[in-house]
Design an enzyme around this catalytic site. Structure first.
Site, PDB file in Angstrom:
ATOM      1  N   ARG A   1      27.035  35.492  53.735  1.00 20.47           N
ATOM      2  CA  ARG A   1      26.448  36.484  54.628  1.00 20.47           C
ATOM      3  C   ARG A   1      24.945  36.289  54.689  1.00 20.47           C
ATOM      4  O   ARG A   1      24.265  36.329  53.671  1.00 20.47           O
ATOM      5  CB  ARG A   1      26.791  37.891  54.131  1.00 20.47           C
ATOM      6  CG  ARG A   1      26.327  38.985  55.069  1.00 20.47           C
ATOM      7  CD  ARG A   1      26.877  40.330  54.659  1.00 20.47           C
ATOM      8  NE  ARG A   1      26.426  40.752  53.329  1.00 20.47           N
ATOM      9  CZ  ARG A   1      26.714  41.916  52.786  1.00 20.47           C
ATOM     10  NH1 ARG A   1      27.465  42.770  53.435  1.00 20.47           N
ATOM     11  NH2 ARG A   1      26.261  42.230  51.592  1.00 20.47           N
TER      12      ARG A   1
ATOM     13  N   THR B   1      20.581  38.985  58.915  1.00 22.16           N
ATOM     14  CA  THR B   1      21.403  39.458  60.028  1.00 22.16           C
ATOM     15  C   THR B   1      22.702  40.101  59.566  1.00 22.16           C
ATOM     16  O   THR B   1      23.360  40.794  60.356  1.00 22.16           O
ATOM     17  CB  THR B   1      21.756  38.287  60.943  1.00 22.16           C
ATOM     18  OG1 THR B   1      22.599  37.358  60.237  1.00 22.16           O
ATOM     19  CG2 THR B   1      20.505  37.557  61.404  1.00 22.16           C
TER      20      THR B   1
ATOM     21  N   ASP C   1      27.872  43.375  43.551  1.00 24.54           N
ATOM     22  CA  ASP C   1      28.203  42.069  44.108  1.00 24.54           C
ATOM     23  C   ASP C   1      29.316  41.444  43.283  1.00 24.54           C
ATOM     24  O   ASP C   1      29.116  41.093  42.117  1.00 24.54           O
ATOM     25  CB  ASP C   1      26.972  41.162  44.101  1.00 24.54           C
ATOM     26  CG  ASP C   1      27.223  39.857  44.834  1.00 24.54           C
ATOM     27  OD1 ASP C   1      28.056  39.067  44.352  1.00 24.54           O
ATOM     28  OD2 ASP C   1      26.587  39.623  45.881  1.00 24.54           O
TER      29      ASP C   1
ATOM     30  N   ASP D   1      28.607  37.846  41.842  1.00 19.02           N
ATOM     31  CA  ASP D   1      27.674  37.845  40.716  1.00 19.02           C
ATOM     32  C   ASP D   1      28.334  38.381  39.452  1.00 19.02           C
ATOM     33  O   ASP D   1      28.115  37.863  38.349  1.00 19.02           O
ATOM     34  CB  ASP D   1      26.453  38.701  41.057  1.00 19.02           C
ATOM     35  CG  ASP D   1      25.501  37.994  42.022  1.00 19.02           C
ATOM     36  OD1 ASP D   1      25.623  36.766  42.182  1.00 19.02           O
ATOM     37  OD2 ASP D   1      24.639  38.679  42.588  1.00 19.02           O
TER      38      ASP D   1
END
Length: 209
Positions: free
Chosen positions: A104, A108, A200, A203
């Site tokens: 991603r 944006t 996340d 992660d």
């Protein structure tokens, strides 16, 4: 319109609470994600067709049911989807595994493809696309699109946690793809993360920041 299946089994919800916990380290996080993926796979495969066969028990012949020759493909979206793959393969060890690489763009929030490798007979398989977090829906929408471009048709999406925005995006773009999740959370924050979510997933799986 595709259906959203929220799998609220007590074991899944119990384990999900530890997955969400910020104190859970990478080792336990990986093990819990794998376990929940196995439990979710029971529901994702619930409608697989069966056929009757005759087998010999130690005492007598018996009519039993076996899966009716269905081919399955498991396709994780890299990298976080890898954490759920082995959990599904424990149940379906003969499944072929493809990989889709999407990240991603932090500015944006749009998906960018960098890798796609699918089984050559993808059109003949029941496909399970896996990604722990259905946030904006961009990666899932793109991943489903890549599969369809290569001939895949029978696709289900499996996630741990979804945001309403991500569900809406997938349903709008791919109304033929059912969604299986352990929980639907409140919303996305301004950075596109699910709230309350779990942070996340990549992660936390791999101990990176």
């Amino acid at each position: 319109m595709s259906k959203v299946h929220i799998i609220d089994h007590p074991l899944i919800q119990h384990k999900l609470s530890f997955i969400r916990n910020v104190e859970t380290g990478p080792k336990d996080f990986r093990e819990l994600v794998e376990e929940v993926a196995t439990l979710l796979a029971y529901e994702v495969t619930r409608d697989m067709p069966l056929e009757e066969v005759t087998i010999q028990t130690p005492l007598a012949p018996a009519r039993c049911k076996v899966i009716s020759g269905k081919k399955v493909g498991v396709i994780p979206i890299l990298r976080a989807g890898l954490g759920m793959t082995s959990g599904i393969l424990k149940l379906i060890p003969t499944a072929k595994v493809g990989h889709i690489g999407v990240y991603r763009d932090p500015e944006t929030l749009k998906p960018v493809e960098y890798y796609c490798k699918l089984p050559p007979d993808v059109a003949e398989r029941d496909l399970i696309l896996i990604d722990p977090m259905l946030a904006t829906g961009g990666s899932a929408v793109a991943g489903i699109g890549f599969i369809k471009q290569r001939g895949g048709r029978n696709i289900k999406l499996m996630c741990l946690i979804a945001a309403p925005e991500g569900i809406a995006a997938v349903q709008a773009a791919h109304p033929d793809v059912d969604i299986y999740v352990a929980a639907v959370d409140e919303r996305l924050n301004s950075h596109g993360y699910i709230v309350p979510g779990l942070g996340d997933a990549g992660d936390r799986l791999f101990g990176t920041k």
